[in-house]
Write a protein that holds these residues in place. Structure first.
Motif: not given
Length: 219
Positions: A170-173, A163-164, A199-203
């Motif tokens: 990175w900054e959002r997470e 995904a990355w 956090h996990i769900a949105s990623f």
């Protein structure tokens, strides 16, 4: 009578960690063939520890062994992302809730977050990110729960690496990580669990919208 796991020989462990690092940092990409003779030459070992390392990695879900295609890095798709992240959503927020409720130290999580912020490359940041999440769930007081999350840890990291590579976030997470840790350090067990779930769900929704993870059951 409980059987005692057989220790992995040092050379096999060395190769295992080396291949895993290359996979999780994107040096070896999903679908790429892993040839025993080539890996043996790269690591300066015989084919035996390479073969054993690949068997172990197949067991953790990072590589796939096929009679026809040989050994390849596991492909990441929406189905895989859904399976792995569904487990994380069910278990990880609850583990953090319990860790906060029992007043467990989160110093390791804080140190991992600092390393992630100071990272100079994606590999270093990715490894620090993994350590941050593990440091949140490991002190939950239930070793079995920690081991269950450890079992999907590598597969989750593989999903993240893919995904990355496609869309760095990175900054959002990192901001979400800081908020999760702040809530946990404040002793807000429920708030920290909700923030981690979100956090996990949105990623995974951003990275694999076709995975179809729902918000229902949010902590």
């Amino acid at each position: 009578m409980t059987s005692v796991p057989t220790p992995i020989p040092s050379r096999t462990q060395y190769v295992l960690e080396g291949i895993k690092h290359r996979i999780l940092t994107g040096q070896l990409t999903p679908g790429q063939a892993l040839v025993e003779t080539e890996l043996a030459a790269q690591f300066g070992v015989s084919k035996t520890p390479v073969r054993e390392a690949l068997k172990t990695l197949a067991g953790t879900g990072l590589v796939v062994m096929s009679q026809y295609k040989g050994v390849t890095v596991r492909l990441v798709d929406a189905d895989m992302a859904r399976e792995v992240y569904d487990v994380r959503l069910l278990l990880e927020p609850e583990a953090l809730r319990r860790a906060v409720q029992r007043g467990a130290s989160l110093d390791v999580a804080r140190e991992a977050l600092t390393r992630a912020d100071a990272a100079t490359d994606t590999a270093e940041r990715s490894l620090a990110n993994r350590e941050f999440h593990r440091a949140l769930y490991l002190p939950c007081g239930n070793p079995l729960l920690g081991r269950m999350l450890d079992e999907v840890r590598d597969q989750a990291a593989l999903v993240s690496a893919v995904a990355w590579a496609a869309s760095p976030s990175w900054e959002r997470e990192a901001g979400e990580h800081r908020e999760i840790l702040r809530l946990a350090l404040d002793g807000d067990a429920d708030g920290a669990a909700r923030a981690l779930h979100a956090h996990i769900a949105s990623f995974v929704r951003r990275a694999f919208p076709e995975a179809g993870l729902e918000q229902e059951g949010q902590q």
